[in-house]
Design a protein around this motif. Structure first.
Motif, short mmCIF file in Angstrom:
data_model
loop_
_atom_site.label_atom_id
_atom_site.label_comp_id
_atom_site.label_asym_id
_atom_site.label_seq_id
_atom_site.Cartn_x
_atom_site.Cartn_y
_atom_site.Cartn_z
N ARG A 163 5.18 14.00 1.30
CA ARG A 163 3.99 13.70 0.50
C ARG A 163 2.77 14.31 1.18
NH1 ARG A 163 6.40 8.18 -0.11
NH2 ARG A 163 7.15 8.13 -2.22
N PRO A 164 1.78 14.68 0.38
CA PRO A 164 0.55 15.18 0.99
C PRO A 164 -0.20 14.05 1.69
CG PRO A 164 0.28 14.96 -1.38
CD PRO A 164 1.72 14.67 -1.08
N LYS A 165 -1.11 14.43 2.58
CA LYS A 165 -1.92 13.44 3.29
C LYS A 165 -2.74 12.67 2.26
CE LYS A 165 -5.01 12.97 7.16
NZ LYS A 165 -5.68 13.65 8.26
N PRO A 166 -2.76 11.34 2.35
CA PRO A 166 -3.49 10.56 1.34
C PRO A 166 -4.99 10.82 1.40
CG PRO A 166 -2.69 9.14 3.10
CD PRO A 166 -2.15 10.48 3.35
N ALA A 167 -5.62 10.71 0.24
CA ALA A 167 -7.06 10.89 0.16
C ALA A 167 -7.76 9.73 0.87
CB ALA A 167 -7.49 10.94 -1.31
N PRO A 168 -8.88 10.00 1.54
CA PRO A 168 -9.61 8.91 2.20
C PRO A 168 -10.05 7.86 1.19
CG PRO A 168 -10.48 11.06 2.85
CD PRO A 168 -9.51 11.29 1.75
N GLY A 169 -9.88 6.62 1.54
CA GLY A 169 -10.26 5.51 0.66
C GLY A 169 -9.19 5.11 -0.33
N SER A 170 -8.07 5.84 -0.38
CA SER A 170 -7.01 5.47 -1.30
C SER A 170 -6.15 4.35 -0.69
CB SER A 170 -6.12 6.68 -1.64
OG SER A 170 -5.38 7.05 -0.50
N MET A 171 -5.35 3.72 -1.54
CA MET A 171 -4.49 2.64 -1.04
C MET A 171 -3.49 3.16 -0.02
SD MET A 171 -5.10 -0.40 -2.01
CE MET A 171 -3.60 -1.32 -1.87
N ARG A 172 -2.96 4.36 -0.23
CA ARG A 172 -1.99 4.91 0.72
C ARG A 172 -2.64 5.24 2.05
NH1 ARG A 172 3.22 6.77 -1.23
NH2 ARG A 172 3.31 6.22 -3.40
N GLY A 173 -3.94 5.47 2.05
CA GLY A 173 -4.64 5.73 3.30
C GLY A 173 -4.73 4.49 4.18
N LEU A 174 -4.53 3.32 3.61
CA LEU A 174 -4.59 2.07 4.37
C LEU A 174 -3.30 1.77 5.13
CD1 LEU A 174 -6.32 -0.30 1.81
CD2 LEU A 174 -7.29 0.66 3.89
N VAL A 175 -2.24 2.50 4.84
CA VAL A 175 -0.95 2.19 5.46
C VAL A 175 -1.04 2.25 6.97
CG1 VAL A 175 1.45 2.93 5.69
CG2 VAL A 175 0.39 2.86 3.45
N GLY A 176 -1.66 3.29 7.51
CA GLY A 176 -1.78 3.42 8.97
C GLY A 176 -2.59 2.29 9.57
N VAL A 177 -3.71 1.95 8.93
CA VAL A 177 -4.55 0.86 9.43
C VAL A 177 -3.79 -0.45 9.40
CG1 VAL A 177 -6.65 -0.47 8.97
CG2 VAL A 177 -6.68 2.01 8.70
N ALA A 203 0.83 -1.21 0.00
CA ALA A 203 0.00 0.00 0.00
C ALA A 203 0.86 1.25 0.00
CB ALA A 203 -0.92 -0.01 1.22
N ALA A 204 2.01 1.21 0.67
CA ALA A 204 2.90 2.38 0.70
C ALA A 204 3.53 2.61 -0.67
CB ALA A 204 3.98 2.19 1.75
N LEU A 205 3.78 1.55 -1.42
CA LEU A 205 4.41 1.68 -2.73
C LEU A 205 3.40 1.90 -3.85
CD1 LEU A 205 7.10 -1.11 -2.42
CD2 LEU A 205 7.44 1.36 -2.28
N TRP A 206 2.10 1.77 -3.55
CA TRP A 206 1.06 1.90 -4.55
C TRP A 206 1.09 3.32 -5.13
CZ3 TRP A 206 -1.92 -2.14 -6.09
CH2 TRP A 206 -2.99 -1.85 -6.92
N PRO A 207 1.04 3.46 -6.46
CA PRO A 207 1.07 4.80 -7.04
C PRO A 207 -0.15 5.61 -6.61
CG PRO A 207 0.86 3.13 -8.75
CD PRO A 207 0.97 2.42 -7.45
N SER A 208 0.09 6.84 -6.15
CA SER A 208 -1.02 7.64 -5.65
C SER A 208 -1.49 8.69 -6.64
CB SER A 208 -0.61 8.33 -4.35
OG SER A 208 0.41 9.26 -4.61
N GLY A 209 -0.73 8.94 -7.66
CA GLY A 209 -1.10 9.97 -8.62
C GLY A 209 -0.61 11.35 -8.21
N ALA A 210 -0.19 11.50 -6.95
CA ALA A 210 0.33 12.79 -6.48
C ALA A 210 1.80 12.89 -6.83
CB ALA A 210 0.15 12.90 -4.97
N PRO A 211 2.29 14.09 -7.02
CA PRO A 211 3.73 14.23 -7.32
C PRO A 211 4.57 13.76 -6.14
CG PRO A 211 2.72 16.38 -6.91
CD PRO A 211 1.61 15.37 -6.95
N ALA A 212 5.75 13.27 -6.44
CA ALA A 212 6.62 12.75 -5.39
C ALA A 212 7.04 13.84 -4.42
CB ALA A 212 7.85 12.08 -6.00
N ARG A 213 7.28 15.03 -4.92
CA ARG A 213 7.65 16.17 -4.07
C ARG A 213 6.47 17.13 -4.03
NH1 ARG A 213 12.29 16.30 -1.24
NH2 ARG A 213 13.95 15.19 -2.24
N ALA A 214 5.75 17.10 -2.94
CA ALA A 214 4.62 18.02 -2.77
C ALA A 214 5.07 19.21 -1.93
CB ALA A 214 3.48 17.29 -2.08
#
Length: 124
Positions: free
Chosen positions: A55-69, A29-40
């Motif tokens: 990186r910016p805070k991940p959008a709710p429901g995105s794969m990167r948002g699952l990292v904390g869970v 999930a951390a390596l999943w492409p988020s579509g956001a630029p690497a340097r925000a």
């Protein structure tokens, strides 16, 4: 040693499988492409360290948002002190299985060489 290795593998096998699966999912999930630029752009007043990627805070429901869970599931924190203790015991079990498995392998290898059979690292 073989008896201990087998019995503890029955008990701790599922815990270690849980830790392994949640760890792999967390990294995926951390390596999943988020579509956001690497340097925000960091928030005002925040200086991003040179060796870090901000990186910016991940959008709710995105794969990167699952990292904390997934991290909380992986460490056992989601299940309270009992989950954390099981996670720690799973780590100790992994160390035990690595050492006892190596011990069993060396014993089998030595027994084979004592019987006069040519010792090999892997036998058929």
């Amino acid at each position: 040693m073989r008896k201990w290795h087998r019995w503890l593998s029955v008990i701790f096998g599922m815990i270690m499988l849980w830790i392994a699966v949640t760890g792999v999912l967390s990294q995926a999930a951390a390596l999943w492409p988020s579509g956001a630029p690497a340097r925000a752009t960091p928030p005002a007043g925040f200086v991003c360290p040179e060796m870090m990627i901000c990186r910016p805070k991940p959008a709710p429901g995105s794969m990167r948002g699952l990292v904390g869970v997934l991290h909380h599931l992986h460490s056992g924190e989601s299940f309270g002190p009992v989950g954390t203790m099981l996670s720690i015991l799973g780590g100790f079990a992994l160390i035990f299985f690595a050492i006892s498995g190596l011990w069993l392998y060396v014993q089998m290898w030595l027994n084979r060489s004592r019987r006069g059979v040519a010792p090999r690292w892997f036998w058929r």
